[in-house]
Scaffold this active site. Structure first.
Site, PDB file in Angstrom:
ATOM      1  CG  PHE A  43     -14.800  20.064 -23.588  1.00 21.05           C
ATOM      2  CD1 PHE A  43     -13.907  19.040 -23.284  1.00 21.05           C
ATOM      3  CD2 PHE A  43     -14.456  21.371 -23.257  1.00 21.05           C
ATOM      4  CE1 PHE A  43     -12.697  19.317 -22.664  1.00 21.05           C
ATOM      5  CE2 PHE A  43     -13.242  21.651 -22.636  1.00 21.05           C
ATOM      6  CZ  PHE A  43     -12.363  20.621 -22.342  1.00 21.05           C
ATOM      7  CE1 TYR A  55      -6.129  22.182 -26.154  1.00 20.74           C
ATOM      8  CE2 TYR A  55      -6.137  24.503 -26.776  1.00 20.74           C
ATOM      9  CZ  TYR A  55      -6.721  23.439 -26.136  1.00 20.74           C
ATOM     10  OH  TYR A  55      -7.902  23.622 -25.470  1.00 20.74           O
ATOM     11  CE  LYS A  56      -8.564  19.520 -26.992  1.00 25.95           C
ATOM     12  NZ  LYS A  56      -9.968  19.862 -26.825  1.00 25.95           N
ATOM     13  CG  ASP A  64     -15.919  22.499 -29.903  1.00 25.75           C
ATOM     14  OD1 ASP A  64     -14.848  22.210 -30.456  1.00 25.75           O
ATOM     15  OD2 ASP A  64     -16.000  22.901 -28.726  1.00 25.75           O
ATOM     16  NE  ARG A  74      -9.525  11.863 -23.473  1.00 25.99           N
ATOM     17  CZ  ARG A  74      -9.584  13.158 -23.748  1.00 25.99           C
ATOM     18  NH1 ARG A  74     -10.603  13.652 -24.431  1.00 25.99           N
ATOM     19  NH2 ARG A  74      -8.624  13.969 -23.345  1.00 25.99           N
TER      20      ARG A  74
HETATM   21  C1  LIG Z   1     -10.337  20.944 -25.912  1.00 28.39           C
HETATM   22  C2  LIG Z   1     -11.711  21.458 -26.114  1.00 28.39           C
HETATM   23  C3  LIG Z   1     -12.034  22.796 -25.864  1.00 28.39           C
HETATM   24  C4  LIG Z   1     -11.000  23.708 -25.265  1.00 28.39           C
HETATM   25  O1  LIG Z   1     -11.342  25.048 -25.233  1.00 28.39           O
HETATM   26  P1  LIG Z   1     -10.225  26.117 -24.816  1.00 28.39           P
HETATM   27  O2  LIG Z   1     -10.902  27.395 -24.913  1.00 28.39           O
HETATM   28  O3  LIG Z   1      -9.080  25.927 -25.761  1.00 28.39           O
HETATM   29  O4  LIG Z   1      -9.775  25.795 -23.444  1.00 28.39           O
HETATM   30  C5  LIG Z   1     -13.322  23.234 -26.165  1.00 28.39           C
HETATM   31  N1  LIG Z   1     -14.253  22.388 -26.648  1.00 28.39           N
HETATM   32  C6  LIG Z   1     -13.969  21.077 -26.866  1.00 28.39           C
HETATM   33  C7  LIG Z   1     -15.017  20.168 -27.422  1.00 28.39           C
HETATM   34  C8  LIG Z   1     -12.702  20.584 -26.596  1.00 28.39           C
HETATM   35  O5  LIG Z   1     -12.426  19.306 -26.811  1.00 28.39           O
END
Ligand SMILES: *Cc1c(COP(=O)(O)O)cnc(C)c1O
Length: 430
Positions: A129, A235-236, A210, A390
């Site tokens: 990501f 939030y996921k 992560d 997805r």
């Molecule tokens: C959703 C996600 C993020 C989001 O980071 P924020 O700081 O909450 O915007 C980071 N890393 C991964 C792998 C994600 O899927």
């Protein structure tokens, strides 16, 4: 072996047997959509809403006294929610805290552990990501290092997955940190956290993860696996709301480091209000908090965790273990339906359940317009370039019949060339 039946009757029977099915009633599903985007933003539950309402009530009724008299008291809000999250990631209470955002937590943990590690290089992968790379590169630049030299990027062989063997090969004597996702955000591949951690440690490097796409749907055992640090958002699959507070884990053996991003909220709690000009970090993971805990963006998580507690009660299993079992049932079913009903598409997610997170990547060259056409039919999935739709059957509120209906809608969109009436992808947010 039971013969696989793909039809609606099979789905109805599985839903009738599902010990978690009743939990869906606690979630708000706008316009009764088929919502399969819970790996991007989980739905609001009545529990999370009540928890947020309670925090607002406490603000109104207690004002400043909420820091000591709210339940839990705001002063220790991050620590108390961390205690409740710890079992979901297999950690001790003091090893987990909620604080900041995921991106900020990557900054502070990468910065901290890069400073203390022996090597000079950080191993990542090319399917990460993007925010993870942005943050790591910035931390390297701030230490006077050229990110193009200090980052070792493991390349995907197929554009979908990362071979753990390639990660292991990329680790060398100069490696300071191996930082990997537990689940790749696009293909949904689940990586072997234990194996990567072991390989990092054999090279005297540290292993960080992560967990954004696995927390709340894949059980973790961070302490036992020896993971050094980890970050995730809530939030996921944890359904705590847009931009809700993030979580982090630091192994107990690393307590006492000075966080790269220091702030008064990470100060030793007993003496925080002595307002000392010198900074004494908390003796546990709480040290990685920075500014005042954002109570209103943390409160919904308290309610969400009640739903997980009920999932555990309904099954005699651990909460995430119960959710994982259902998740694998749903994604198995989804993959089988794609094979049977959508021969024009490919499944980009590993078929081995052990290598799969909570969502399935359905690949088609017209993925973007298909996603738009699905939305017009009330099916909310999401598109990730170049060709991935997805589909995430988030187990707390998606059932087998929902999966069946999603695939039938997908079939209909392909059949009528229905997607052709939608614009091709331009700029902007998708
Ligand atoms: C959703 C996600 C993020 C989001 O980071 P924020 O700081 O909450 O915007 C980071 N890393 C991964 C792998 C994600 O899927």
């Amino acid at each position: 072996m039971e013969e696989f039946e793909s039809g609606a009757a099979f789905a109805a029977r599985r839903d009738a047997e599902d010990p978690l099915a009743h939990l869906a009633d606690r979630f708000y599903d706008p316009d009764d959509e088929l919502y399969v985007d819970g790996n991007s933003l989980g739905l609001l539950s009545a529990d999370a809403e009540d928890a947020l309402d309670s925090a607002v009530d406490e603000w109104r009724d207690l004002a400043i006294r909420g820091w000591t008299e709210a339940d839990p008291e705001w002063f220790h809000y991050g620590e108390r929610l961390g205690d409740r999250l710890a079992p979901l990631v297999g950690a001790a209470d003091e090893e987990v805290v909620v604080a900041n955002s995921t991106t900020v937590n990557i900054h502070t943990l990468i910065g901290t552990f890069y400073d203390r590690a022996d090597g000079t290089e950080i191993v990542v992968n090319d399917l990460d990501f993007p925010t993870d790379h942005y943050a790591i590169r910035a931390q390297l630049r701030q230490r006077g290092r050229d990110p193009d030299e200090a980052l070792t990027v493991v390349e995907s062989r197929d554009g979908r997955t990362i071979e753990e063997a390639d990660v292991v090969d990329a680790i060398g004597a100069d490696t300071a940190i191996v930082f990997m996702p537990s689940v790749l955000y696009r293909s949904g591949q689940l990586l072997d956290v234990e194996r990567i951690t072991e390989a990092a440690h054999e090279a005297d490097a540290l292993a960080g993860f992560d967990l954004a796409h696995s927390v709340g749907v894949v059980p973790h055992d961070l302490s036992a696996a020896g993971v050094d640090f980890a970050v995730w958002c809530t939030y996921k699959y944890l359904n705590a709301g847009p931009g809700s507070i993030a979580g982090l884990y630091v192994a107990e053996r690393h307590f006492g480091e000075t966080p790269a991003l220091a702030g008064w909220w990470g100060h030793e709690k007993e003496t925080q209000f002595e307002m000392n000009p010198t900074y004494t970090p908390a003796a546990d993971a709480g040290a990685y908090q920075i500014g005042t805990v954002p109570v209103l963006s943390a409160a919904p998580l308290a309610g969400s965790l009640d739903v997980f507690a009920d999932a555990a009660d309904a099954t005699d299993a651990g909460a995430v273990e119960a959710v994982r079992e259902k998740s694998l049932g749903l994604t198995d079913y989804l993959v089988a339906l794609v094979d049977e009903r959508l021969p024009e598409c490919e499944v980009g997610t590993p078929r081995d359940p052990e290598r799969r997170g909570g969502h399935v990547a359905i690949e088609h060259p017209e993925g973007y317009r298909i996603t738009e056409a699905l939305k017009a039919r009330g099916v909310v999935a999401d598109f990730r370039p170049p060709n991935v739709v997805r589909v995430c059957p988030s187990p707390l509120y998606v059932g087998y019949e929902d999966v069946w209906e999603v695939v039938e809608a997908f079939r209909a969109v392909l059949d009528g060339d229905e997607y052709e009436s939608f614009d091709k992808r331009g700029g902007g947010v998708t």
